[in-house]
Design a protein around this motif. Structure first.
Motif, PDB file in Angstrom:
ATOM      1  N   GLY A  45       0.832  -1.082  -0.082  1.00  0.00           N
ATOM      2  CA  GLY A  45       0.061   0.013   0.009  1.00  0.00           C
ATOM      3  C   GLY A  45       0.780   1.258   0.063  1.00  0.00           C
ATOM      4  O   GLY A  45       0.731   2.267  -0.641  1.00  0.00           O
ATOM      5  N   ILE A  46       1.992   1.218   0.587  1.00  0.00           N
ATOM      6  CA  ILE A  46       2.912   2.405   0.753  1.00  0.00           C
ATOM      7  C   ILE A  46       3.386   2.726  -0.771  1.00  0.00           C
ATOM      8  O   ILE A  46       3.682   3.735  -1.160  1.00  0.00           O
ATOM      9  N   MET A  47       3.977   1.479  -1.226  1.00  0.00           N
ATOM     10  CA  MET A  47       4.379   1.498  -2.669  1.00  0.00           C
ATOM     11  C   MET A  47       3.577   2.061  -3.632  1.00  0.00           C
ATOM     12  O   MET A  47       3.978   3.027  -4.338  1.00  0.00           O
ATOM     13  N   TRP A  48       2.193   1.652  -3.629  1.00  0.00           N
ATOM     14  CA  TRP A  48       1.126   2.126  -4.400  1.00  0.00           C
ATOM     15  C   TRP A  48       0.913   3.478  -4.296  1.00  0.00           C
ATOM     16  O   TRP A  48       0.527   4.322  -5.281  1.00  0.00           O
ATOM     17  N   THR A  49       0.727   3.964  -3.094  1.00  0.00           N
ATOM     18  CA  THR A  49       0.493   5.142  -2.878  1.00  0.00           C
ATOM     19  C   THR A  49       1.528   6.294  -3.276  1.00  0.00           C
ATOM     20  O   THR A  49       1.370   7.389  -3.892  1.00  0.00           O
TER      21      THR A  49
END
Length: 575
Positions: A45-49
């Protein structure tokens, strides 16, 4: 007297194609076709954000607006860069896992080269035979490197975490690279090698904070005192390494301090989190370390322990002193963590695997044969059970097997898929060929003792990630719940306030495109509320409720079909 006596025939190198094929079979299953699960969904989720956000999201790691002050940004930067580069081709999930493959390769190659350089040193060489025929230093080093890589791949802890997009996975690989640079520095002290040590330390700081790099550099300085390295030069060179490490860390710290993105202070929160990872060793940490370490470090730990015993009469051995020093320092660091994480043990695997490789040549042939037959019997039996469970879930026979499996997956309908079955069948046939090669030829090569255990472990992983991957996705993924919530969202909703955890928030934002409140957004103004609590509550009055003072309307309530604990409820402001 040295405890090793080997003929040259025992040091034949493992074919490069075989080692490469084992690596592919190890890392690819579990990356392809798998949804983000609860364990690694938050990191994804951090990478995607980051990949779909602004510069502020790259400087302040967050999960769809939820700040993440733990770890450092480097692992997430790598995943986000891969999403930017390959997301259009592979999809965001698979693209993020390209970084996982690169991390795995970095760790494995570093372990191989570290063992190679240690294995060709004069003090590590086996005794010279009376009539010659002992191996050449480079041949012996390559054999030990192959052995170390196989032991590393055979560790259960690496198998569980190397397929997840986590910061601890990158930390383990960087520790392996630091070991390689440390060995090269002891062999040839120079400013170049010191700067490369600083590169690994700086990357470690940006991955999981400054505690592990500080322990490593201090241990390296103290370890060189026992290896006849001049202390004055070592102090100068390692000071250069520390300066280089700080300079690399400032790549993130300086822009954040200057720009203050989102009005946040992530570096302050990051330092606070680092400080919370160190304390007085307690019973919880000690108990967790030994309870988890028994299986996490298998089979490297017993081989490493034997290496210490076998080489105990020799003094100032780089291949024992250096890995053992790092194992001791990192173990102390783990024990001083008040809130230990299983993944943090990954940083101990590289030095253990390297040291274990030097214990294997000292073992008797009878012990090696016992390890081989144990691996063949146990791993073949477990693989047969996996196939039997797969048949049971499709056909209903044996009935008890099918009942035990399907009761964990209520509502799931198993389906036959051709390609995964073909891959699983080929892996099983390859296993029997490997066993036949070991039994029929009885090779004397050093790495024969671990090729069966590593190959069998890879077989089991391939079977799980092919025959049972749909089952695991159904059980561990939040994709279905995310789509259910998305279908219930009223038109024109501005944002969602929520107390859901990091993995759930990441999954709902990715699969359901739920508009969670941003970092700077006033959550009190959101007209939707998503609550997470537990199903099994003794008193329903203890269940989470929307805040008082406003009228709320329940739009949806649900959970994962296989999860009997979590519950989610979606509310809309009625006023």
């Amino acid at each position: 007297m040295k405890p090793v006596r080997l003929p040259a025939a025992a040091t034949l190198a493992l074919p490069r194609w075989a080692l490469f094929a084992l690596g592919l079979l190890y890392i690819l299953p579990g990356l392809i076709g798998r949804d983000p699960w609860k364990d690694d969904a938050g990191s994804f989720g951090i990478m995607w954000t980051m990949a779909h956000g602004s510069l502020n999201d790259w400087l302040v790691p967050n999960i769809a607006g939820l700040p993440y002050p733990e770890d450092g940004p480097l692992a997430f930067w790598l995943g986000a860069i891969c999403i930017k580069l390959f997301g259009w081709l592979l999809g965001d999930v698979n693209a993020a896992r390209v970084s996982t493959i690169a991390i795995f390769v970095t760790g494995t190659v570093s372990v191989w080269y570290t063992a190679f350089h240690l294995g060709r040193r004069p003090e590590a060489q086996p005794l010279r035979l009376a009539f010659g025929g002992q191996p050449e230093p480079n041949d012996y080093g390559r054999t030990l490197a192959d052995t170390a890589a196989l032991i590393y791949l055979g560790c259960l802890g690496l198998l569980l975490f190397s397929h997840e997009t986590l910061a601890v996975t990158l930390q383990g690989a960087l520790v392996a690279y630091f070991l390689y640079r440390a060995v090269r520095y002891v062999e040839a002290p120079s400013l170049r090698n010191a700067a490369l040590i600083g590169l690994s330390l700086g990357a470690l700081i940006l991955t999981r904070g400054w505690l592990t790099p500080a322990a490593l550099i201090l241990t390296l300085f103290l370890g060189t005192r026992f290896l006849s390295v001049p202390p004055g030069r070592t102090l100068r060179d390692l000071t250069v390494a520390c300066v280089a490490a700080v300079a690399i860390a400032l790549v993130w710290i300086a822009p954040v301090a200057a720009l203050q993105p989102y009005g946040e202070a992530p570096v302050t929160a990051w330092f606070t989190w680092n400080a919370s990872q160190f304390g007085i060793p307690g019973w919880t940490s000690i108990k967790s370390f030994f309870r988890i370490g028994i299986w996490f470090f298998w089979p490297a730990l017993p081989f490493a322990g034997w290496a210490i015993y076998a080489w105990r009469r020799q003094n100032h051995l780089l291949h024992i002193v250096l890995p053992l020093s790092f194992v001791g320092a990192l173990t102390a660091l783990v024990l001083c963590d008040p809130h230990p994480e299983n993944g943090d043990l990954l940083k101990l695997l590289p030095p253990l695997a390297i040291m274990a490789a030097f214990g294997l040549p000292t073992m008797k042939r009878s012990a090696i044969n016992a390890i081989d037959w144990f691996s063949v019997m146990v791993l073949t039996m477990i693989a047969s059970i996996f196939w039997l469970f797969w048949v049971a879930k499709l056909t209903g026979w044996p009935a008890q097997f099918a009942k035990n499996l399907l009761k964990l997956l209520p509502g799931y309908e198993p389906q036959f898929e051709v390609i995964p079955v073909i891959v699983a069948a080929c892996a099983t046939i390859g296993w029997f060929f490997l066993v036949y090669w070991r039994v029929s030829r009885r090779p004397s090569v050093l790495w024969r003792a671990v090729v069966l255990s590593s190959g069998g472990l890879i077989l089991l992983w391939v079977l799980v990630m092919t025959l049972f991957l749909p089952d695991l996705n159904y059980s561990k993924s939040y994709a279905a719940v995310a789509r259910q919530i998305a279908d219930k969202l009223p038109a024109g909703s501005n944002c969602i306030d929520s107390n859901v955890g990091q993995p759930q928030r990441a999954s709902f934002a990715y699969f359901g495109k739920l508009p969670f409140a941003g970092v700077t957004q006033n959550r009190a103004e959101c007209d939707l509320l998503l609550l997470q609590d537990r199903v099994k509550i003794k008193d329903e009055r203890e269940a989470l409720r929307p805040p008082k003072g406003r009228e709320w309307k329940l739009l949806w309530e649900g959970r994962r079909a296989s999860d009997r604990d979590e519950r989610f409820r979606l509310y809309q402001r009625a006023d």
